[in-house]
Design an enzyme around this catalytic site. Structure first.
Site, PDB file in Angstrom:
ATOM      1  N   CYS A  67      -8.017 -11.651   4.583  1.00 41.41           N
ATOM      2  CA  CYS A  67      -7.255 -11.738   3.331  1.00 41.41           C
ATOM      3  C   CYS A  67      -6.236 -12.858   3.529  1.00 41.41           C
ATOM      4  CB  CYS A  67      -6.630 -10.392   2.956  1.00 41.41           C
ATOM      5  SG  CYS A  67      -5.443  -9.721   4.129  1.00 41.41           S
ATOM      6  N   THR A  69      -3.124 -12.720   4.733  1.00 38.61           N
ATOM      7  CA  THR A  69      -2.427 -12.589   6.016  1.00 38.61           C
ATOM      8  C   THR A  69      -3.173 -11.762   7.048  1.00 38.61           C
ATOM      9  OG1 THR A  69      -1.318 -10.589   5.259  1.00 38.61           O
ATOM     10  CG2 THR A  69      -0.186 -12.703   4.848  1.00 38.61           C
ATOM     11  N   HIS A 100      -7.751  -3.467  25.494  1.00 41.13           N
ATOM     12  CA  HIS A 100      -6.782  -2.372  25.617  1.00 41.13           C
ATOM     13  C   HIS A 100      -6.873  -1.352  24.486  1.00 41.13           C
ATOM     14  CE1 HIS A 100      -3.684  -4.414  28.530  1.00 41.13           C
ATOM     15  NE2 HIS A 100      -4.947  -4.549  28.930  1.00 41.13           N
ATOM     16  N   ARG A 138      -5.192   6.510  26.016  1.00 39.88           N
ATOM     17  CA  ARG A 138      -4.301   6.123  24.908  1.00 39.88           C
ATOM     18  C   ARG A 138      -5.067   6.016  23.584  1.00 39.88           C
ATOM     19  NH1 ARG A 138      -1.759   1.861  29.206  1.00 39.88           N
ATOM     20  NH2 ARG A 138      -0.536   3.430  30.330  1.00 39.88           N
TER      21      ARG A 138
HETATM   22  C1  RB5 Z   1      -3.480 -11.651  -2.121  1.00 33.85           C
HETATM   23  O1  RB5 Z   1      -2.623 -12.427  -2.844  1.00 33.85           O
HETATM   24  C2  RB5 Z   1      -2.792 -11.170  -0.839  1.00 33.85           C
HETATM   25  O2  RB5 Z   1      -1.775 -10.263  -1.149  1.00 33.85           O
HETATM   26  C3  RB5 Z   1      -3.788 -10.534   0.100  1.00 33.85           C
HETATM   27  O3  RB5 Z   1      -4.812 -11.441   0.368  1.00 33.85           O
HETATM   28  C4  RB5 Z   1      -3.289 -10.115   1.469  1.00 33.85           C
HETATM   29  O4  RB5 Z   1      -2.618 -11.163   2.100  1.00 33.85           O
HETATM   30  C5  RB5 Z   1      -2.593  -8.842   1.575  1.00 33.85           C
HETATM   31  O5  RB5 Z   1      -2.259  -8.401   2.677  1.00 33.85           O
END
Ligand code: RB5
Length: 153
Positions: A67, A69, A100, A138
């Site tokens: 996505c 991030t 791990h 763990r």
């Molecule tokens: C989309 O705009 C964005 O929010 C999504 O791709 C992602 O980064 C969310 O975690």
């Protein structure tokens, strides 16, 4: 690692990187089931995390989720019992998530990493095995958390 089976998914913000990484994995000889998205229309990342998470939890494949991030994909995928999704921004983190944490889903952010770093993270993830030993204890405790109810102490 040979004969790796992958399930891949992305939202609109990760689709281009996901497509590149699917090509990369197939060029390495891996089998990849691309569960979408396939276009630029805005979609909701939890839908694709759920698709990939369910397939990973049901079998012995690995998941790749992209996505903007990687964070939303990992949060959502980790709601699926049996999934251990890790966000990685580098090869070291990706490798350690396997050795791990026995991670079975790699979550990447197209807005965070370039294709070179992303490929190296994928390569590290696919090429690293779980070490077991103290880490197995763990990871078993993580699995036990999936069975906890809100009123458990
Ligand atoms: C989309 O705009 C964005 O929010 C999504 O791709 C992602 O980064 C969310 O975690």
């Amino acid at each position: 690692m040979t004969d790796v089976k992958w399930y891949a998914g992305a939202d609109h913000a990760g689709r281009r990187l996901k497509d590149r990484l699917v090509e990369h994995l197939r060029a390495l000889g891996d089998q990849v089931e691309d569960l979408g998205t396939g276009g630029d229309d805005s979609v909701d990342y939890p839908d694709f995390a759920a698709l990939v998470g369910a397939r990973v939890a049901a079998g012995d494949g690995l998941g790749l989720l992209v996505c903007g991030t990687g964070t939303g994909m990992a949060i959502a995928a980790n709601k699926v019992a049996g999934v251990r999704a890790a966000v990685a921004t580098d090869a070291y983190s990706a490798a350690l998530s396997r050795s791990h944490n026995d991670a079975n889903v790699l979550a990447l952010g197209e807005r965070v990493v370039g294709i070179g770093v992303a490929e190296s993270a994928v390569d590290a993830f696919r090429g690293t095995a779980f070490e077991g030993g103290r880490h197995a204890r763990r990871v078993a405790k993580i699995t036990a958390l999936e069975r906890r109810r809100p009123d458990d102490d």
